[in-house]
Design an enzyme around this catalytic site. Structure first.
Site, PDB file in Angstrom:
ATOM      1  N   CYS A 239       0.845  -1.197   0.000  1.00 37.39           N
ATOM      2  CA  CYS A 239       0.000   0.000   0.000  1.00 37.39           C
ATOM      3  C   CYS A 239       0.881   1.249   0.000  1.00 37.39           C
ATOM      4  CB  CYS A 239      -0.928  -0.017   1.209  1.00 37.39           C
ATOM      5  SG  CYS A 239      -2.202   1.266   1.194  1.00 37.39           S
ATOM      6  N   CYS A 240       1.893   1.284   0.876  1.00 35.78           N
ATOM      7  CA  CYS A 240       2.812   2.422   0.920  1.00 35.78           C
ATOM      8  C   CYS A 240       3.555   2.572  -0.403  1.00 35.78           C
ATOM      9  CB  CYS A 240       3.822   2.256   2.056  1.00 35.78           C
ATOM     10  SG  CYS A 240       3.171   2.516   3.714  1.00 35.78           S
TER      11      CYS A 240
ATOM     12  N   CYS B 169      -0.895   8.032   7.505  1.00 42.36           N
ATOM     13  CA  CYS B 169      -2.246   7.777   7.015  1.00 42.36           C
ATOM     14  C   CYS B 169      -3.159   7.397   8.184  1.00 42.36           C
ATOM     15  CB  CYS B 169      -2.223   6.654   5.980  1.00 42.36           C
ATOM     16  SG  CYS B 169      -1.420   7.122   4.427  1.00 42.36           S
TER      17      CYS B 169
ATOM     18  N   CYS C 153      -3.461   3.759   9.534  1.00 41.47           N
ATOM     19  CA  CYS C 153      -2.215   3.133   9.994  1.00 41.47           C
ATOM     20  C   CYS C 153      -1.510   3.947  11.076  1.00 41.47           C
ATOM     21  CB  CYS C 153      -1.272   2.937   8.817  1.00 41.47           C
ATOM     22  SG  CYS C 153      -1.935   1.852   7.524  1.00 41.47           S
TER      23      CYS C 153
ATOM     24  N   CYS D 156       7.608   4.028   5.929  1.00 39.45           N
ATOM     25  CA  CYS D 156       6.830   3.792   4.710  1.00 39.45           C
ATOM     26  C   CYS D 156       7.745   3.350   3.578  1.00 39.45           C
ATOM     27  CB  CYS D 156       6.068   5.061   4.301  1.00 39.45           C
ATOM     28  SG  CYS D 156       7.147   6.438   3.856  1.00 39.45           S
TER      29      CYS D 156
END
Length: 264
Positions: free
Chosen positions: A150-151, A233, A236, A259
Site C-alpha cells: 500500500c505504501c 495515514c 495506519c 513507509c
C-alpha cells in the site's frame, strides 16, 4: 504480533521499482550522475555541514541545486519547521505532499494554512488510482494486510514521479527518531530515488523542533496535542502510550516503522 499467535508477525515483503528507466537526477536536464568523484564531494559537503544550522544547510542546498531542488512534506512538525525556514530563505522552492487518499483531515487542512501563512502552495502528488478503485482492485483495504505494498503503490510510486528530473530533495528526518534514520548523512546520494538527499534537521532533537515551533508560532497538526507524535495515514496511525517510541503508533501490529521513503 499476530492476535491469534504468540509468535511475531513475519517481516513484510519489500517492494521496489524494477524499471530500468532513469530516475531522479539521472532523468534531469542536465542529468546528475553519482560518479565516484561526485559521491566523494557529497561526503565532504556533508561532513562540513555537520555543525551548520538547518537554515545554513537549506541555504547551501538552494545555492547548490536550485531550481532542481524540491521538498516532500507530510506536514509533520519537522516539515512545518523546514517550511517556515524556506519561507524566509527560498519561498519559491517547489514543495509537494504525497496524498495517498488516506490522510487525516487535520493534515490536509495544513496545506491551506501553509499557503495563507507563507505563500507556499504545496502540490499534491497523487497515486494512479482513487482509494475506491485501489481497494476494489485488491478486494478491500490493502493497508490492513499488506501495508508495504500500500505504501509503495500510494506513496513511493508517486514520489518516484515527483523526484524525476530533480537534482536534490530535502527530507525532514532526524537521526534520533528511529534506528533506520540514525546514520542519515546531512547530504548524501539517495540510491532509491536516484538524487541527492538533504536532511537539514538530522542533528536536531524533538525538543529543538518544538522550541522553534513555539518560539515562532509555526502552525502544526493539532493531532500532536492528542497523543500522535508522528502522523501518517489515518488507518495506519494510532496515538502512542507514555514511554513508547515516537514512531510506535505507525503501522502498529506490523514489523514496520517506515513507509519506505527513508529506508534503504
Amino acid at each position: 504480533m499476530n492476535a491469534n499467535s504468540s509468535q511475531p508477525d513475519p517481516p513484510l515483503q519489500v517492494f521496489s521499482i524494477d524499471s530500468g528507466e532513469p530516475r531522479g537526477a539521472l532523468a534531469a536536464d542536465p542529468p546528475l550522475h553519482p560518479t565516484d568523484e561526485f559521491l566523494a564531494e557529497l561526503a565532504r559537503d556533508s561532513l562540513s555541514l555537520e555543525s551548520a544550522t538547518p537554515q545554513e544547510i537549506l541555504k547551501w542546498s538552494v545555492e547548490r541545486f536550485a531550481p532542481k531542488f524540491t521538498m516532500a512534506t507530510a506536514f509533520g512538525p519537522e516539515g512545518m519547521t523546514i517550511l517556515y525556514m524556506l519561507s524566509e530563505i527560498a519561498p519559491d522552492t517547489p514543495v509537494f505532499n504525497l496524498d495517498t487518499g488516506y490522510q487525516f483531515k487535520e493534515t490536509l487542512e495544513l496545506r491551506e494554512t501553509v499557503k495563507k501563512r507563507y505563500g507556499i502552495e504545496v502540490e499534491y502528488k497523487l497515486p494512479d488510482t482513487t482509494v475506491a478503485e485501489y481497494e476494489a482492485m485488491h478486494g478491500g483495504p490493502l493497508y490492513a494486510t499488506n501495508p508495504n505494498q500500500c505504501c509503495f503503490d500510494r506513496k513511493l510510486r508517486p514520489l518516484h514521479g515527483a523526484a524525476k528530473g530533480q537534482h536534490a530533495w530535502a527530507s525532514a528526518i532526524r537521526r534520533d527518531q528511529s534506528p533506520d534514520r540514525a546514520k542519515a548523512p546531512i547530504v548524501g546520494w539517495d540510491k532509491k530515488f536516484q538524487l541527492v538527499k538533504v536532511s537539514p534537521l538530522a542533528n536536531w532533537s524533538k525538543k529543538d523542533v518544538w522550541d522553534l515551533i513555539l518560539k515562532n508560532d509555526i502552525p502544526y497538526n493539532p493531532l500532536h496535542d492528542q497523543g500522535f507524535p508522528s502522523v501518517g495515514c489515518q488507518p495506519c496511525t494510532r496515538a502512542t502510550q507514555q514511554g513508547e517510541d515516537e514512531r510506535a503508533g505507525r503501522w502498529s501490529g506490523f514489523q514496520k516503522t517506515e513507509c519506505g521513503l527513508h529506508s534503504s
